[in-house]
Design a protein around this motif. Structure first.
Motif, short mmCIF file in Angstrom:
data_model
loop_
_atom_site.label_atom_id
_atom_site.label_comp_id
_atom_site.label_asym_id
_atom_site.label_seq_id
_atom_site.Cartn_x
_atom_site.Cartn_y
_atom_site.Cartn_z
N LYS A 75 0.82 -1.22 0.00
CA LYS A 75 0.00 0.00 0.00
C LYS A 75 0.85 1.26 0.00
O LYS A 75 0.34 2.36 -0.24
N ASN A 76 2.12 1.12 0.27
CA ASN A 76 3.00 2.30 0.35
C ASN A 76 3.71 2.61 -0.96
O ASN A 76 4.59 3.47 -0.98
N ALA A 78 4.33 4.10 -4.73
CA ALA A 78 3.89 5.27 -5.50
C ALA A 78 2.96 4.76 -6.60
O ALA A 78 2.99 3.59 -6.97
N VAL A 79 2.13 5.65 -7.11
CA VAL A 79 1.14 5.25 -8.12
C VAL A 79 1.83 4.66 -9.34
O VAL A 79 1.41 3.63 -9.86
N TYR A 127 -4.39 6.63 -14.71
CA TYR A 127 -3.14 7.27 -14.28
C TYR A 127 -2.97 8.64 -14.94
O TYR A 127 -2.59 9.60 -14.28
N GLU A 132 -0.88 14.88 -10.20
CA GLU A 132 0.43 14.33 -9.85
C GLU A 132 0.59 14.07 -8.36
O GLU A 132 1.41 13.25 -7.97
N ASP A 133 -0.17 14.77 -7.53
CA ASP A 133 -0.03 14.58 -6.09
C ASP A 133 -1.02 13.57 -5.52
O ASP A 133 -1.17 13.45 -4.31
N SER A 134 -1.68 12.80 -6.38
CA SER A 134 -2.65 11.80 -5.93
C SER A 134 -1.95 10.63 -5.26
O SER A 134 -0.87 10.22 -5.66
N LYS A 135 -2.59 10.10 -4.27
CA LYS A 135 -2.06 8.95 -3.54
C LYS A 135 -2.53 7.66 -4.22
O LYS A 135 -3.44 7.67 -5.05
N LEU A 136 -1.92 6.56 -3.83
CA LEU A 136 -2.24 5.26 -4.41
C LEU A 136 -3.70 4.89 -4.13
O LEU A 136 -4.39 4.36 -5.01
N GLN A 137 -4.19 5.20 -2.95
CA GLN A 137 -5.57 4.89 -2.61
C GLN A 137 -6.53 5.65 -3.52
O GLN A 137 -7.55 5.10 -3.95
N ASP A 138 -6.21 6.89 -3.86
CA ASP A 138 -7.03 7.67 -4.79
C ASP A 138 -7.04 7.02 -6.17
O ASP A 138 -8.08 6.90 -6.82
#
Length: 169
Positions: A75-76, A78-79, A127, A132-138
């Protein structure tokens, strides 16, 4: 006539001819039965191989569902790392199962390839549309929502496989 030296031979021939005819028919009948048995066994094993191919491709499609893809990996990440790993995983599993195209129908194989390509395309499209600042969960949430709002091509492919299997059985 009964005093002839050839009489025992004539009787033997008269008795032997029907016996030889019946023996020949029995042997040919037995050989035909064995040939049919081999064909039946061969056909059964061929169907078993086809059924296994359909099972493997169904499993591939199940793993391809976005709801299963978002559960993979750390979960940690990067996208872009998640995107790379998921795409790599999809392609590796697809290549591993590529030989199954010999056993599934052409239509089903085309649907499987289309499903794989659509998922990869949806990954990239999601994607590209994220900030660009979106998190993986987003990313995962938007990816799932995009799939849900689009055509369910994976379930349609699985239904096609199911229909093919029903024709085999």
């Amino acid at each position: 006539m009964f005093d002839s030296d050839y009489f025992p031979y004539a009787v033997t021939i008269l008795i032997a001819i029907p016996f030889l005819v019946f023996a020949k028919q029995f042997v040919y009948g037995f050989l035909n039965l064995k040939k049919k048995e081999l064909q039946l066994i061969s056909g059964k094993s061929n169907n078993d191989i086809k059924l296994q191919a359909y099972e493997r491709m169904t499993l591939f499609l199940e793993r391809l569902k976005p709801s299963n893809l978002v559960m993979k990996f750390d979960k940690n990440l990067a996208v872009h790392e998640f995107l790379f790993l998921v795409e790599k995983s999809i392609n590796e599993e697809f290549e591993y199962n590529a030989s199954q195209q010999l056993y599934v129908s052409q239509t089903s194989w085309d649907n499987i390839v289309t499903s794989k390509n659509n998922v990869i395309q949806l990954l990239h499209k999601t994607y590209e549309n994220l900030s660009e600042d979106s998190k993986l969960q987003d990313f995962k949430t938007v990816f799932l929502m995009n799939y849900v709002n689009d055509e369910d091509y994976i379930s349609e492919s699985i239904d096609g496989l199911r229909n093919d299997v029903n024709k085999l059985i």
